[in-house]
Design a protein around this motif. Structure first.
Motif, mmCIF file in Angstrom:
data_model
loop_
_atom_site.group_PDB
_atom_site.id
_atom_site.type_symbol
_atom_site.label_atom_id
_atom_site.label_comp_id
_atom_site.label_asym_id
_atom_site.label_seq_id
_atom_site.Cartn_x
_atom_site.Cartn_y
_atom_site.Cartn_z
ATOM 1 N N ASP A 1 32.807 23.921 46.924
ATOM 2 C CA ASP A 1 32.465 24.859 45.848
ATOM 3 C C ASP A 1 33.728 25.487 45.276
ATOM 4 O O ASP A 1 34.738 25.636 45.974
ATOM 5 N N LEU A 2 33.657 25.886 43.993
ATOM 6 C CA LEU A 2 34.780 26.596 43.391
ATOM 7 C C LEU A 2 34.896 27.992 43.992
ATOM 8 O O LEU A 2 33.899 28.662 44.242
ATOM 9 N N ALA A 3 36.133 28.420 44.210
ATOM 10 C CA ALA A 3 36.398 29.744 44.768
ATOM 11 C C ALA A 3 37.651 30.315 44.111
ATOM 12 O O ALA A 3 38.484 29.568 43.588
ATOM 13 N N LYS A 4 37.774 31.625 44.116
ATOM 14 C CA LYS A 4 38.983 32.267 43.606
ATOM 15 C C LYS A 4 40.158 31.881 44.497
ATOM 16 O O LYS A 4 40.034 31.841 45.719
ATOM 17 N N ASN A 5 41.292 31.623 43.874
ATOM 18 C CA ASN A 5 42.507 31.281 44.596
ATOM 19 C C ASN A 5 43.377 32.541 44.667
ATOM 20 O O ASN A 5 43.850 33.022 43.646
ATOM 21 N N PHE A 6 43.564 33.064 45.880
ATOM 22 C CA PHE A 6 44.353 34.283 46.074
ATOM 23 C C PHE A 6 45.746 33.974 46.618
ATOM 24 O O PHE A 6 46.392 34.845 47.190
ATOM 25 N N SER A 7 46.239 32.750 46.444
ATOM 26 C CA SER A 7 47.486 32.348 47.089
ATOM 27 C C SER A 7 48.738 32.908 46.422
ATOM 28 O O SER A 7 49.806 32.862 47.014
ATOM 29 N N LYS A 8 48.637 33.416 45.211
ATOM 30 C CA LYS A 8 49.826 33.931 44.515
ATOM 31 C C LYS A 8 50.072 35.383 44.916
ATOM 32 O O LYS A 8 49.175 36.215 44.877
ATOM 33 N N GLU A 9 51.319 35.690 45.287
ATOM 34 C CA GLU A 9 51.642 37.046 45.714
ATOM 35 C C GLU A 9 51.699 38.013 44.545
ATOM 36 O O GLU A 9 51.368 39.177 44.677
ATOM 37 N N VAL A 10 52.133 37.540 43.395
ATOM 38 C CA VAL A 10 52.245 38.382 42.208
ATOM 39 C C VAL A 10 51.309 37.822 41.160
ATOM 40 O O VAL A 10 51.468 36.695 40.711
ATOM 41 N N ILE A 11 50.300 38.590 40.798
ATOM 42 C CA ILE A 11 49.403 38.178 39.721
ATOM 43 C C ILE A 11 48.944 39.448 38.996
ATOM 44 O O ILE A 11 48.517 40.412 39.628
ATOM 45 N N VAL A 12 49.085 39.452 37.680
ATOM 46 C CA VAL A 12 48.774 40.630 36.880
ATOM 47 C C VAL A 12 47.931 40.207 35.686
ATOM 48 O O VAL A 12 48.228 39.199 35.040
ATOM 49 N N SER A 13 46.878 40.963 35.384
ATOM 50 C CA SER A 13 46.034 40.725 34.218
ATOM 51 C C SER A 13 45.879 42.030 33.447
ATOM 52 O O SER A 13 45.750 43.090 34.048
#
Length: 143
Positions: free
Chosen positions: A62-74
């Motif tokens: 199943d598709l899931a959110k990928n939280f592998s990035k240490e820096v992510i900004v929206s």
């Protein structure tokens, strides 16, 4: 009188937040966009409450959110939502930027940039590469 002024101020602040992000970007968005060198780049983003996530496939497929990035900004404002992430691993560092503009409830215009730098023994510094791409993402209502 002070209570009335305070109440009016709270109402104004609340309504300004409503108008700051006037569009609902929530959902799964995907599409093939074209890079400046003519290559097709597949992009899939999941957006929830103005937070942009990359996606991954979990152990069940199943598709899931990928939280592998240490820096992510929206950050969203009006009809636009922008996001970037940065990551590094050993000898490389990478940044990706996504500028999303509301076209309709089922389409987003996207400008995407990817920039990678690599340590180089030859130059005693860094080499880099990257691309820019543009196109349209379509809301996937099947997720």
């Amino acid at each position: 009188m002070k209570k009335w002024i305070l109440t009016a101020l709270i109402i104004c602040l609340a309504s300004s937040n409503i108008y700051a992000q006037a569009k609902n970007f929530d959902g799964l968005w995907e599409g093939n966009i074209e890079s400046t060198d003519g290559e097709s780049v597949f992009i899939r983003l999941f957006i929830e409450d103005n937070n942009v996530y990359l996606t991954d496939t979990d152990e069940d497929g199943d598709l899931a959110k990928n939280f592998s990035k240490e820096v992510i900004v929206s950050k969203g404002y009006g009809g636009q939502l922008n996001a970037f992430w940065m990551d590094s691993g050993g000898v490389w560092t990478e940044t990706q930027f996504y500028s999303l503009s509301w076209t309709s409830s089922n389409k987003l215009s996207i400008y995407h940039t990817r920039h990678v730098s690599n340590e180089s023994d030859d130059t005693n510094g860094y080499t880099d590469w990257g691309y820019s791409a543009v196109g349209t993402l379509i809301r996937n209502d099947d997720y």
